[in-house]
Structure formats: C-alpha cells, structure tokens
Write an enzyme that holds these catalytic residues in place. Sequence first.
Site, PDB file in Angstrom:
ATOM      1  N   GLU A 104       0.816  -1.217   0.000  1.00  0.00           N
ATOM      2  CA  GLU A 104       0.000   0.000   0.000  1.00  0.00           C
ATOM      3  C   GLU A 104       0.849   1.267   0.000  1.00  0.00           C
ATOM      4  O   GLU A 104       0.350   2.354   0.308  1.00  0.00           O
ATOM      5  CB  GLU A 104      -0.933   0.009   1.216  1.00  0.00           C
ATOM      6  N   HIS A 122      -3.213   2.778   8.330  1.00  0.00           N
ATOM      7  CA  HIS A 122      -4.218   2.117   7.487  1.00  0.00           C
ATOM      8  C   HIS A 122      -4.605   0.805   8.154  1.00  0.00           C
ATOM      9  O   HIS A 122      -3.727   0.011   8.507  1.00  0.00           O
ATOM     10  CB  HIS A 122      -3.652   1.856   6.097  1.00  0.00           C
ATOM     11  N   HIS A 124      -7.845  -2.516   8.600  1.00  0.00           N
ATOM     12  CA  HIS A 124      -9.000  -3.240   8.060  1.00  0.00           C
ATOM     13  C   HIS A 124     -10.025  -3.438   9.174  1.00  0.00           C
ATOM     14  O   HIS A 124     -10.613  -4.510   9.307  1.00  0.00           O
ATOM     15  CB  HIS A 124      -8.562  -4.589   7.495  1.00  0.00           C
ATOM     16  N   TYR A 143     -20.437  13.888  17.330  1.00  0.00           N
ATOM     17  CA  TYR A 143     -19.733  15.135  17.037  1.00  0.00           C
ATOM     18  C   TYR A 143     -18.230  14.969  16.834  1.00  0.00           C
ATOM     19  O   TYR A 143     -17.565  15.872  16.322  1.00  0.00           O
ATOM     20  CB  TYR A 143     -19.998  16.163  18.128  1.00  0.00           C
ATOM     21  N   HIS A 184     -12.841  -2.213   2.081  1.00  0.00           N
ATOM     22  CA  HIS A 184     -11.401  -2.350   2.337  1.00  0.00           C
ATOM     23  C   HIS A 184     -11.021  -1.977   3.776  1.00  0.00           C
ATOM     24  O   HIS A 184     -10.516  -2.827   4.505  1.00  0.00           O
ATOM     25  CB  HIS A 184     -10.643  -1.459   1.342  1.00  0.00           C
ATOM     26  N   TYR A 239      -9.665  23.067  22.512  1.00  0.00           N
ATOM     27  CA  TYR A 239      -9.729  21.904  23.403  1.00  0.00           C
ATOM     28  C   TYR A 239      -8.350  21.494  23.894  1.00  0.00           C
ATOM     29  O   TYR A 239      -7.352  21.589  23.175  1.00  0.00           O
ATOM     30  CB  TYR A 239     -10.392  20.738  22.672  1.00  0.00           C
TER      31      TYR A 239
END
Length: 243
Positions: A104, A122, A124, A143, A184, A239
């Site tokens: 990837e 990344h 799955h 939110y 994916h 925040y």
Amino acid sequence: MAEQRGEERDTEGAREGARDAGEPRRRSARPEEAYAWEELVAAARRTVADGLVVGTSGNVSVRVGDTVLVTPSGVPYDRLTPDDVTGVGLDGRQVLGTLAPTSELPMHLAVYRTTGARAVVHTHAVHATAVSTLVSELPLIHYMAAALGGPVRVASYATYGTDELAENMLRALAGRSGCLLQNHGTVTHGTTLAQAYDRTAQLEWMCRLWLTAASVPGQTPSLLSREQLTEVEERLRGYGQRG
C-alpha cells in the site's frame, strides 16, 4: 597456494562490485529514524492487539525528514526488529533496509506528497469496513466527526496497492484527516503517530456506534446537522491543555 587465494579474493571482490552496481545503495538508519522505527513497530503491533487488523493486514508509516519509514510487506509485526527498518524516499525509491515495503505504499506516499502529515495509519477495522459497504459517507452519528475535519467520506473501491486506490483515497480525504475505503478499511493521518492512531480508533468507534444504533428494529438514529458539527469544530480548536 597464496596466489590462488589472492585470485579468489579478487574474484569475490569483483562479484561484490557487480552486485553493488546492480543494486541501489542503502544507508544505515540515523538515530532519529531508529527511534521513529521503534514507535512505528509498537503502533503496528497495537493495531493487532486492538483488533483493528488481522495478521499482516493494514500498515503504518512515519515521515522523518524526506524519508518515509513504513511497515514491510507480509511480515508479522511481532517479528519486526530494529534491524528490519524499512524506508523509502518520497519518490518511492527504497533507501533503508532490504525488506520490501508494504504493497500500500502508493497510498502512504500520496498522503505525504499532498498534506503536511507526519504519520499514516491504514487498517482493516471490522466496523469501519462494514460501514464502507453500506454508505458513501458515514452518517453524522457523533460530534467527534469534527476531529477528522467533517463528515467522513468513503473512497470508491479500487484494487489494493494501485495508484487508482491512492487517487480515490485523496479525493475522499480532501479537507479531512481520515476516510473509509470501500470494501477495504480505513486511512487516517496526523502530525504525530499518536494522533494518527487516535483518529483511527475514533473512526472505528464511530462506525461501530452507527451500526449499533442503526440495527435497532423500528428506530432511526438521530443525526447531527452540519451546523451543529461546525459549532463543535470551533470548540475543538480550544480543546485540551494550553501552554
């Protein structure tokens, strides 16, 4: 006999020279890269422990200067050692290690080339992947979508490891720090590896929340409006701890 050994050494030297000429020269990891690799491996192992990936699915990367450290292809994360550091330049050319980078890699490099990201995760993840098969955008169930830049889009399906998938991902990521990949998984990025990982976990949680609420018979989940989300985005800017 000494002459023969000398000839053997010359022959071996010629072989080494030919090998060097035919393969790219790869340098040793710098101290900051070695440290970043340790953090990367720890994060990759955490994706398995947290149930975000199974086996060697998913991948993690960190940018250090113009070098992208990335998990190698098909190697279980619990087997990675400091000697397995794998790194490429922004052009994709391998500059560190001998293990092949993740398949990837086009997705990771696309993020670094087009954003100020310093880390990409990344996965799955099950709930997120399930949602990617149902909608084109994650409904505004919570939110915390504001922490990802707004409503989370789903990138159109393309075969893994392809430039097409990377392009689809970039469209879904426009103005966002995370997206779903149809059938994916997920992609998130951040200015630190910890931030990218937290965004991954938050995205999976929101997907699980929506699936849970939407599965109640005879009930329709209430959703936030774009105006409500915008208000949260404003509040999130202040925040956390200051200074």
